[in-house]
Design an enzyme around this catalytic site. Structure first.
Site, PDB file in Angstrom:
ATOM      1  N   ASP A  46      42.256  50.790  27.286  1.00  0.00           N
ATOM      2  CA  ASP A  46      42.280  49.590  28.128  1.00  0.00           C
ATOM      3  C   ASP A  46      40.940  49.341  28.823  1.00  0.00           C
ATOM      4  O   ASP A  46      40.818  48.459  29.668  1.00  0.00           O
ATOM      5  CB  ASP A  46      43.405  49.706  29.158  1.00  0.00           C
TER       6      ASP A  46
ATOM      7  N   LYS B  26      54.862  50.831  32.713  1.00  0.00           N
ATOM      8  CA  LYS B  26      55.136  50.429  31.333  1.00  0.00           C
ATOM      9  C   LYS B  26      56.217  51.311  30.718  1.00  0.00           C
ATOM     10  O   LYS B  26      56.458  52.424  31.180  1.00  0.00           O
ATOM     11  CB  LYS B  26      53.864  50.601  30.484  1.00  0.00           C
TER      12      LYS B  26
ATOM     13  N   GLU C 114      46.824  44.109  36.053  1.00  0.00           N
ATOM     14  CA  GLU C 114      45.728  44.571  36.909  1.00  0.00           C
ATOM     15  C   GLU C 114      44.372  44.131  36.399  1.00  0.00           C
ATOM     16  O   GLU C 114      43.418  44.031  37.169  1.00  0.00           O
ATOM     17  CB  GLU C 114      45.772  46.098  37.038  1.00  0.00           C
TER      18      GLU C 114
ATOM     19  N   LYS D 274      36.370  44.543  31.454  1.00  0.00           N
ATOM     20  CA  LYS D 274      37.494  45.252  32.071  1.00  0.00           C
ATOM     21  C   LYS D 274      37.447  46.711  31.632  1.00  0.00           C
ATOM     22  O   LYS D 274      37.486  46.992  30.447  1.00  0.00           O
ATOM     23  CB  LYS D 274      38.811  44.620  31.638  1.00  0.00           C
TER      24      LYS D 274
ATOM     25  N   ARG E 196      43.191  41.282  35.352  1.00  0.00           N
ATOM     26  CA  ARG E 196      42.656  40.042  35.930  1.00  0.00           C
ATOM     27  C   ARG E 196      42.194  40.257  37.366  1.00  0.00           C
ATOM     28  O   ARG E 196      41.310  39.557  37.840  1.00  0.00           O
ATOM     29  CB  ARG E 196      43.699  38.925  35.819  1.00  0.00           C
TER      30      ARG E 196
ATOM     31  N   ASP F 268      45.896  52.818  31.780  1.00  0.00           N
ATOM     32  CA  ASP F 268      46.761  51.846  32.433  1.00  0.00           C
ATOM     33  C   ASP F 268      48.220  52.255  32.269  1.00  0.00           C
ATOM     34  O   ASP F 268      48.824  52.054  31.229  1.00  0.00           O
ATOM     35  CB  ASP F 268      46.532  50.455  31.813  1.00  0.00           C
TER      36      ASP F 268
ATOM     37  N   ASP G 152      51.119  45.629  36.676  1.00  0.00           N
ATOM     38  CA  ASP G 152      50.606  45.839  35.317  1.00  0.00           C
ATOM     39  C   ASP G 152      49.713  44.683  34.861  1.00  0.00           C
ATOM     40  O   ASP G 152      49.176  44.711  33.763  1.00  0.00           O
ATOM     41  CB  ASP G 152      51.782  46.034  34.345  1.00  0.00           C
TER      42      ASP G 152
END
Lengths: 494, 477
Positions: free
Chosen positions: B253, B242, B314, B230, B316, B235, B312
């Site tokens: 991230d 967030k 994202e 990933k 996956r 993010d 959020d």
């Protein structure tokens, strides 16, 4: 609650019939006979209805072959037909029989122990808590009074069923305690109900505030001091060991019994606070377990201890920042008054060891929200300092459908509960929240005089179910009673 | 990386470092002060007798990892001087492990400091050994993984205004000089292939999404192992934005992608015989007029549709396309994905272990063992039936996650990813709790850890570098 009867394998002429069928199995035995008498209409109707015999599948046919109703229940694959599958089938037939007073299950194809398991499944699913319903309409009440299970060997099935019935009664006691509202079930009332176990032969001892103060249960009293209800410690002893094994160390079970948890001064948000009536499920499980063991006259010595308190905010409540002295002598800085369960367990666990020197110790507690975030509602969190005990608990749970998942312990996590002012603090922050709670409890497991196999089950995610499961109606699950009954059978009685 | 030298005798200057096993005799002349300071040579214990030697305790070392940790502890304790480590009497492997620890402990991210921090770590270390040639040979074996780890730490540390998607790709192209083939797909290609999940996550940003495939040929005639990472360079959470507090940490991230790339670098640097591929899903999850929304339904590269619940979650989504790409195009024998995926795994396991999920017990056990050996520890976590049921959608094949509090989101995420791997042996490492550390730890200073690089490199070394070691397992894709 329906009466479960085991009767000779004979086909009734009318009424309601229940037929357990394995996946893809052709009609056999009594069902084949019923189908034949109906000119093959039963089998044809099942096929037309898409009945495949899958585990838990239930299909109802009306007015065929002279019967009011025929309910087919899927057993799943024949090769995988075990006690769990039979229980699930027993559970699945209950909702299908909500309006029947009586029904006959054609279990002639099942071996006697499986027929008994089917009866157990039905019994477990049929339980409901309706003490506080005063205006329920007649048509909304379940009607089932008698479930006759027709089996080749009714006596063998009855014999297999007797201990199951005792365990089910333990499960029901736990479910009842967990379901009771918190204005009714406060610590004193809870202790009174524990006294009820005396009629099963359990020795029950109740200690109140002054006795606990004298012992020095500073942590448990700190939690209780905000409530108008005094705390109680209940010690239950089942002495079932046969002559040759008397005097052997008992197994000990310890339960967290916070009859209502507001969070205390660190008060919880309002949404969902009503769920906190079941914050005594660990204690409820221990009491139900003792009832199960005594009910089936388990052949070993077991002690159960529950710490009963109510966690309230008030002028006398414990504050964040307070330092309390536990029964073990260790001091704890209370950072969050909503992490109260571990404080209660700390004192009770130490006491259990001092008094009984048990061969192993298992505590149960609805301890952390973090365990729900970690595992969800299918597995309880299992923490242990002993690999053998842990694997036995995992196996016992898997066997009865009460699953646990092992979680880690370690020094790195233990460091999170170091305090600047006391021996430890009662929370370690969000990261690894269930693990640091377990580390806290582990500090009260005394291994100074030799190993003390200990396991902690965090049941916050499994004590209550928001939906129906095959053998567990939604609400209080009594998770742990059957698992630990099995554990005692395998570890203490084998 | 600090310079590592192996010598028979001590050079001029530098601070002497004495690694000590518990119970071993204390250094002559220092016994009294050592005893007075209460030094017991326990694991991780350090005593600075400046201007005398620095003592580093090892406890009872059982594994090379313990020697590595002693090296880390020495590097963390020494400030701005060259270290001279007394490793005579140790085996070449132990000496090399100490060197690896020194390099891991002395790493700092100082790209943006005009003047170096006062507490600067040592710049060079000399290890005194009986057989420098043997020690050098052993060091060459472990150096590659250290360099891969430090490269990953560097990428993870870079701020998101510098390490944009394009910039990350530019850096990854640099791996080509180590013999790694680098293939980059941009928006057009992604659209043509129907990788709608990765595109959706990246569509709100001025910095476009990329799918990067790295290939290391190796020498063995075998299907490759695949790493999937990933790579969210920043993010914000997207429209499900967030909270402000702590958002700066979201520059890390992309640590999963960085770890995969670092592992590829390690394999290439030590010329591993094992063929390996890495698929990195790189995007920025930004809030903007073009952002994807909660409620959107996406068509992934696999054809499965996904209902978005929370923008959020994202990671996956981009992994869904990356995993599909790996299993459908690259015919791997096993897939391991790494992702800073969920806050739930931090609540579950804290900062000391990463979550291990998967569909293959043997693969999981092998990875867990590699983790224990490298100090990058994992813990198995469940994907249960209930977790799978929770992902049923009213409108699409799958919902991306559940909304609300007290949710087992790490298991939900793993149950989601499971749909995109088919029958290939697969493991998923949720590294959200271990990609960075707030304080110095057993394997390095505060900041990016490079978690996963050494673990993957070790796993390959243990299981995939011999011709007949492992039969090709179940790669049906």
């Amino acid at each position: 609650m329906p009466d479960i009867a085991f009767v000779k394998a004979a086909l009734p002429k009318s009424g309601t019939l229940v037929v357990p069928i394995a996946e893809g199995a052709a009609p056999a035995g009594l069902f084949a006979q019923a189908d034949q008498e109906a000119g093959g209409a039963l089998a044809r109707a099942l096929e037309a209805a898409g009945f495949k015999g899958r585990k838990g599948q239930a299909t109802t046919l009306w007015a065929l072959g002279g019967f009011t109703k025929v309910v087919a229940i899927g057993l799943g694959k024949e090769a995988e037909l075990d006690a769990a599958a039979a229980e699930a089938a027993g559970g699945a037939l209950v909702p299908a029989l909500a309006q029947d007073r009586e029904a006959t299950v054609l279990a002639d194809a099942l071996a006697a122990p499986l027929a008994a398991s089917l009866g157990l499944g039905a019994l477990l699913r049929a339980w409901r808590f309706d003490r506080y319903r005063t205006r329920e309409k007649e048509e909304d009440k379940p009607k089932l009074e008698r479930l006759a299970i027709a089996t080749a060997d009714p006596n063998a099935a009855k014999q297999a069923f007797a201990p199951m019935r005792a365990v089910a009664d333990g499960v029901f006691l736990t479910r009842e305690l967990v379901s009771e509202p918190p204005n009714i079930l406060h610590p004193i009332e809870f202790a009174e109900r524990c006294k009820g176990l005396e009629k099963l032969g359990v020795e029950v001892e109740v200690m109140g505030l002054s006795a606990l103060a004298k012992l020095g249960f500073g942590a448990m009293i700190g939690v209780a001091q905000g409530s108008q209800h005094e705390p109680r410690l209940v010690v239950m002893q089942w002495k079932g060991a046969p002559k040759g094994r008397r005097g052997a160390k008992p197994m000990a079970f310890i339960g967290k019994g916070v009859t209502f948890d507001t969070g205390g001064i660190s008060i919880k948000p309002a949404g969902g606070m009503e769920d906190m009536k079941w914050d005594m499920a660990g204690a409820g499980t221990v009491v139900g377990l003792m009832a199960a063991l005594a009910g089936r006259r388990a052949k070993c010595d077991v002690v159960g201890l529950v710490g009963l308190v109510e966690n309230m905010p008030s002028g006398t409540a414990q504050r964040p920042g307070d330092v309390v002295k536990t029964y073990s002598g260790q001091t704890v800085e209370v950072i969050n008054t909503d992490a109260e369960g571990r404080l209660v367990l700390a004192d009770v666990i130490w006491y259990a060891q001092e008094r009984f020197q048990p061969r192993c110790m298992i505590d149960l507690a609805t301890l952390t929200g973090a365990i729900i975030i970690a595992l969800g509602h299918e597995h309880a969190g299992l923490f242990s300092n002993d690999d053998e005990l842990a694997s036995r608990i995992l196996a016992a749970g898997a066997a009865v459908g009460e699953k646990a998942w092992r979680m880690p312990l370690g020094d790195a996590y233990d460091k999170q509960i170091r305090s600047d002012i006391a021996d430890m603090k009662n929370v370690g922050g969000r990261p690894g929240g269930s693990i640091t709670a377990a580390q806290f409890i582990q500090r009260f497991v005394n291994t100074k005089d030799g190993p003390m196999p200990w396991a902690h089950l965090d049941i916050a995610g499994t004590a209550w179910s928001s939906k129906d499961q095959p053998t567990v109606p939604k609400g209080a699950t009594a998770f742990g009673v059957r698992m630990l009954d099995r554990l005692v059978a395998e570890m203490g009685e084998a | 990386m600090l310079a590592i030298r192996f010598r028979k005798s001590a050079p001029e200057g530098g601070r002497a470092v004495l690694p000590l096993v518990a119970g071993a005799p204390l250094p002559e002349g220092w016994a009294a002060s050592t005893a007075a300071a209460g030094f017991r040579a326990g694991e991780g214990e350090v005593l600075d007798l400046a201007p005398g030697p620095l003592l580093v305790g090892l406890g009872t070392p059982a594994r090379l990892l313990d020697w590595e940790k002693a090296g880390v502890a020495a590097a963390l304790a020494l400030k701005g001087v060259e270290a001279v480590i007394e490793a005579r009497g140790l085996g070449a492997a132990e000496a090399a492990a100490m060197a690896a620890g020194l390099a891991l402990g002395a790493w700092r991210f100082e790209v943006y400091r005009k003047t170096p921090a006062e507490e600067a770590p040592p710049r060079a270390a000399t290890l005194l050994v009986d057989d420098p040639a043997a020690a050098r040979a052993a060091w060459r074996e472990v150096e590659a993984a250290v360099k891969g780890c430090l490269a990953a730490r560097g990428w993870v540390s870079e701020p998101a205004n510098v390490l944009t998607t394009r910039d990350f790709v530019r850096r990854l192209r640099g791996l080509a000089r180590h013999g790694i083939e680098v293939e980059v797909w941009g928006r057009k290609r992604l659209a043509r292939e129907g990788y709608g999940a990765l595109l959706a996550v990246g569509q709100g940003s001025a910095s476009p999404p990329r799918l990067v495939t790295l290939r290391w040929k190796g020498r063995l005639e075998a299907p490759p192992v695949a790493f999937v990472g990933k790579g969210i360079v920043f993010d914000t959470g997207g429209l499900s934005i967030k909270g402000a507090q702590g958002m700066e940490a979201m520059r890390a991230d992309m640590a999963g992608a960085a770890a995969c790339a670092g592992a590829m670098l390690a394999l290439a640097r030590r010329n591993s015989p094992c063929p390996a591929v890495a698929v990195l899903a790189i995007a920025e999850n930004a809030t903007g007029a073009a952002s994807y929304r909660p409620g959107d339904v996406l068509r992934t590269g696999s054809g499965r549709t996904v209902e978005v619940i929370d923008t959020d979650a994202e990671g996956r989504l981009v992994l869904a396309d990356a995993l599909h790409h790996a299993v459908s195009r690259l015919a791997p024998k096993a897939v391991v994905d790494l992702a800073t995926l969920t806050g739930a795994i931090v609540t579950a396991l804290g900062h000391h272990r990463a979550g291990l999920f998967g569909n293959d017990g043997a693969l999981a056990a092998a990875l867990a063992a590699a983790g224990e050996a490298t100090g990058e520890c994992l813990w198995p976590m469940p994907i249960g039936e209930r977790h799978r049921e929770d992902l049923r959608s009213d409108i699409a094949d799958l919902r991306q996650c559940q909304a609300g509090r007290f949710l087992p989101d790490a298991s939900h995420a793993a149950a989601f990813l499971e749909h995109f791997v088919g029958e290939v042996p697969w493991a998923h490492l949720d590294i959200a709790g271990v990609d960075t550390q707030d304080e110095a730890h057993a394997l390095g200073p505060a900041g990016a850890t490079g978690f996963g690089v050494r673990l993957l490199d070790r796993w390959v070394a243990m299981h995939h570098e011999e011709e007949d070691h492992h039969p090709v397992a179940g790669a049906k894709a």
